[in-house]
Write an enzyme that holds these catalytic residues in place. Structure first.
Site, PDB file in Angstrom:
ATOM      1  N   ASP A   1       0.795  -1.047   0.040  1.00 25.78           N
ATOM      2  CA  ASP A   1      -0.058   0.030  -0.053  1.00 25.78           C
ATOM      3  C   ASP A   1       0.779   1.235   0.069  1.00 25.78           C
ATOM      4  O   ASP A   1       1.984   1.324   0.424  1.00 25.78           O
ATOM      5  CB  ASP A   1      -0.952  -0.026   1.261  1.00 25.78           C
ATOM      6  CG  ASP A   1      -1.996   1.264   1.072  1.00 25.78           C
ATOM      7  OD1 ASP A   1      -2.257   1.522   0.004  1.00 25.78           O
ATOM      8  OD2 ASP A   1      -2.670   1.303   2.229  1.00 25.78           O
TER       9      ASP A   1
ATOM     10  N   GLY B   1      -0.334   7.525   1.062  1.00 25.28           N
ATOM     11  CA  GLY B   1       0.005   9.010   0.998  1.00 25.28           C
ATOM     12  C   GLY B   1       1.614   9.060   1.110  1.00 25.28           C
ATOM     13  O   GLY B   1       2.136   8.150   1.381  1.00 25.28           O
ATOM     14  N   HIS B   2       2.336  10.020   0.850  1.00 22.09           N
ATOM     15  CA  HIS B   2       3.614  10.138   0.394  1.00 22.09           C
ATOM     16  C   HIS B   2       4.516   9.959   1.555  1.00 22.09           C
ATOM     17  O   HIS B   2       5.323   9.091   1.551  1.00 22.09           O
ATOM     18  CB  HIS B   2       3.995  11.279  -0.080  1.00 22.09           C
ATOM     19  CG  HIS B   2       3.846  12.735   0.594  1.00 22.09           C
ATOM     20  ND1 HIS B   2       2.887  13.510   0.505  1.00 22.09           N
ATOM     21  CD2 HIS B   2       4.626  13.296   1.864  1.00 22.09           C
ATOM     22  CE1 HIS B   2       2.845  14.512   1.374  1.00 22.09           C
ATOM     23  NE2 HIS B   2       3.940  14.364   2.163  1.00 22.09           N
TER      24      HIS B   2
ATOM     25  N   GLY C   1      45.965  22.309  -0.845  1.00 20.15           N
ATOM     26  CA  GLY C   1      46.399  23.179  -1.464  1.00 20.15           C
ATOM     27  C   GLY C   1      47.418  23.407  -2.908  1.00 20.15           C
ATOM     28  O   GLY C   1      47.834  22.348  -2.794  1.00 20.15           O
TER      29      GLY C   1
ATOM     30  N   SER D   1      46.835  16.884  -2.624  1.00 22.27           N
ATOM     31  CA  SER D   1      45.959  16.065  -2.416  1.00 22.27           C
ATOM     32  C   SER D   1      44.468  16.817  -3.261  1.00 22.27           C
ATOM     33  O   SER D   1      43.748  17.244  -2.873  1.00 22.27           O
ATOM     34  CB  SER D   1      45.493  15.672  -1.208  1.00 22.27           C
ATOM     35  OG  SER D   1      45.365  17.049  -0.438  1.00 22.27           O
TER      36      SER D   1
END
Length: 638
Positions: free
Chosen positions: A103, A106-107, A463, A537
């Protein structure tokens, strides 16, 4: 629509078990779900003898036209003729399938049922009123099917009698809903014109839809692929209890998937200990001979003594579940207080539980909205995807691999607050048929923190080349050491000259380079040191993997010095060589650096001097629980 279960389906004539397909039926209110279900029960011969005729006679006596939806109301209230009432499912049979309808009133109820319930849909039927067309709720339900990963969706355009069985109207609706679902990555298996009231297209093609050449609803359901039988999946036996009888130590539980037999080599996860099944025990007759499959409650004894806890999972060595302290899940939230990043939870996976922290929240949406407008928290009856960090390792599987072990229940303050599906697992080391027993340090973490006046941490500076990472790392190392701490510098270039000297600069080698850095740094952090990593990195995914390895010890600092400043500095001459074509795979020339999106700290060394930058790093380490107050206060006076 209420849920009814008809009697269990028999085996096929050749004695084999019929495939079972779980289907959720969704659609806008009044688009005809109950009528379609009633008609399907009739067309597939799933009604008790005489039930239809009785209801038609009752309707006639009351002067009411008969409606197929009356069948559901009648079957719900009358528990006769072998009908069993169930509030979640309807069962019926097609020629080659046992169908279980789930069933979806509803959401919110839909999500609660699908994510936290016992059944997982293999497919869906989305019903649309031909006169009203595609409505907002229709699109919502399509979006929910996408969220839940339901890939087999049959579209039913109902009430074609209200539009004179217009092929043009059918095509208009078919094109609109197909485009919507395709945009979500859900491809309809069929789009079927029907009149559930009159029966057109449900089980038979009638002259009124003579222009339609596709399958009927029953044929479309017959074509849906069932889930793999639980016995065909890998062995999963969660330990529910441990009993001692005479000289036997019996591990008891229910086989959730797969099968086992005495003599099988198994692994106990998450510890990764290997043993063989000595006997399979049962009651009242024991031991049990023959292979035991999914759904069977058994006890087993092993050929060796191992320390095993409730919640451990027994599996075959060749197909063990993942051992993890980090996982990603799609959850449905039930608690009044929204779930936010940093919240503390108790997570249960089967009988195993672990304290957990929400590390990240993504795709947090209100299922009542049409689009995936993301929020920073998951509200009550909303859905979202979260990354969870676990205080203790657990063994689990993604739900797509094993629906029995791929579910979670979440508790807050002793109350169930949500449930979800495991989407992915950050796997630890998989078990191998050799005992590996990690040796713990002789020193407790609190002993180290009392001496160093800080907790262990991984400080990851990322960086562009020449952004100032190594300069800041060395200055931070000197400051922490001067204050009595235990910092350890792990410079990316230094490790590439030794531990990682076998790695190149391909994407795979770069990922492995970062993994090794993270593993070494995390080992240091777990032993109370502050590991200061200075590494370009460049890939966001690699840094995310490093964060998963280090878990809550990870602190990312983006040294966000502009590219033109970095190139102007160029202390090692790398930019010049790269411009001349003499240095391939150099990060900094082009757009191959992916900047962090949620670093703990961002520093631009072109606008900050080293002392101020280091002080700012110390403050961050203080506010995030790494440095104790007196260390920072002392540092500020140096």
């Amino acid at each position: 629509m209420n849920m009814i279960v008809t009697p269990a389906s028999p085996a096929t004539p050749n004695g084999t078990t019929r495939p079972q397909v779980r289907i959720v039926i969704v659609g806008h209110v009044d688009h005809g779900k109950s009528t379609l279900v009633g008609r399907l029960l009739h067309e597939t011969g799933s009604l008790p003898d005489g039930k239809l005729e009785m209801l038609k006679a009752v309707s006639a006596r009351r002067g009411m036209p008969f409606e197929w939806s009356f069948l559901l109301d009648a079957l719900q209230t009358e528990r006769d003729q072998g009908i069993t009432i169930d509030t979640t499912q309807i069962r019926f049979r097609t020629n080659s399938r046992d169908i279980v309808l789930i069933d979806a009133p509803g959401h919110a109820e839909f999500l609660r049922n699908m994510i936290t319930g016992a059944s997982q849909a293999d497919g869906a039927v989305l019903i649309i009123d031909a006169l009203e067309g595609v409505r907002d709720q229709t699109r919502r339900h399509g979006y929910l099917l996408h969220l839940l990963g339901v890939k087999q969706v049959a579209i039913v355009v109902n009430k074609m009698d209200r539009v004179d069985f217009s092929a043009e109207r059918f095509k208009e609706i078919s094109d609109e809903i197909s485009a919507h679902l395709n945009g979500l990555g859900v491809k309809p298996t069929a789009v079927i014109p029907i009149s559930a009231r009159d029966g057109d297209g449900v089980a038979d093609r009638t002259d009124r839809i003579g222009w339609y050449k596709g399958p009927t609803v029953v044929e479309a359901l017959d074509a849906l692929e069932p889930a793999r039988p639980l016995e065909a999946l890998a062995l999963r036996l969660p330990v529910q209890a441990i009993y001692k009888f005479d000289d036997r130590r019996i591990l008891a539980g229910r086989i959730e998937s797969g099968s086992l037999i005495a003599g099988d080599e198994v692994v106990i996860m998450p510890a990764g200990k290997i043993a063989k099944i000595k006997t399979v025990e049962s009651w009242p007759v024991t031991p049990v001979a023959g292979r035991q499959g999914a759904g069977r409650s058994v006890g087993i004894t092993l050929d060796r003594e191992l320390f095993i806890e409730r919640g451990d999972i027994i599996a075959h060595v060749s197909a063990a579940p993942r051992e993890t302290r980090r996982l990603r899940a799609r959850i449905f939230w039930l608690h009044d207080k929204p779930l936010a990043k940093g919240d503390q939870l108790l997570v249960r996976s089967g009988p195993k539980e672990s304290r957990a922290t929400v590390v990240e929240i993504e795709k947090a949406v209100d299922p009542g909205e049409l689009s995936s407008v993301e929020n920073k928290a998951i509200g009550r009856n909303h859905v979202g995807e979260i990354d969870i960090s676990l205080s203790n390792p657990i063994a689990t599987d993604p739900y797509t691999e094993n629906p029995r072990t791929g579910r979670l229940v979440i508790e807050v303050s002793g109350r169930i607050a949500g449930g979800g599906l495991v989407l992915s697992v950050d796997a630890g080391q998989r078990a191998v048929p050799v005992d590996i027993v990690p040796v713990e340090s002789a020193l407790r973490p609190d002993e180290r923190s009392a001496r160093y006046q800080h907790n262990g941490a991984v400080v990851w500076l990322t960086g562009l080349p020449a952004s100032g990472k190594s300069t800041l790392a060395k200055a931070l190392e000197r400051r922490l050491f001067s204050n009595g701490g235990s910092p350890v510098l792990l410079d990316g270039d230094t490790l590439r000259a030794g531990l990682n000297s076998d790695l190149g600069f391909s994407a795979a080698d770069r990922s492995e380079n970062i993994r090794r850095l993270a593993e070494v740094a995390t080992h240091l952090a777990r032993n109370g040191h502050i590991a200061i990593v200075a590494a370009v990195s460049p890939a966001r995914e690699d840094r995310a993997a490093a964060r998963r390895i280090a878990d809550t010890a990870f602190r990312e600092i983006h040294v966000a010095t502009p590219a033109e400043v970095c190139e102007d500095r160029d202390p090692k001459g790398h930019y010049k060589k790269a411009r001349a074509g003499a240095l391939a795979s150099f990060t900094g020339i082009g757009n191959d650096y992916e900047a962090p999106q949620a670093a703990e700290l961002v520093i631009d060394t072109s606008t900050r001097n080293v002392a101020d930058a280091v002080h700012e790093i110390e403050q961050m380490l203080k506010t995030t629980g790494v440095l104790f107050d007196e260390v920072v206060d002392l540092a500020a006076n140096i």
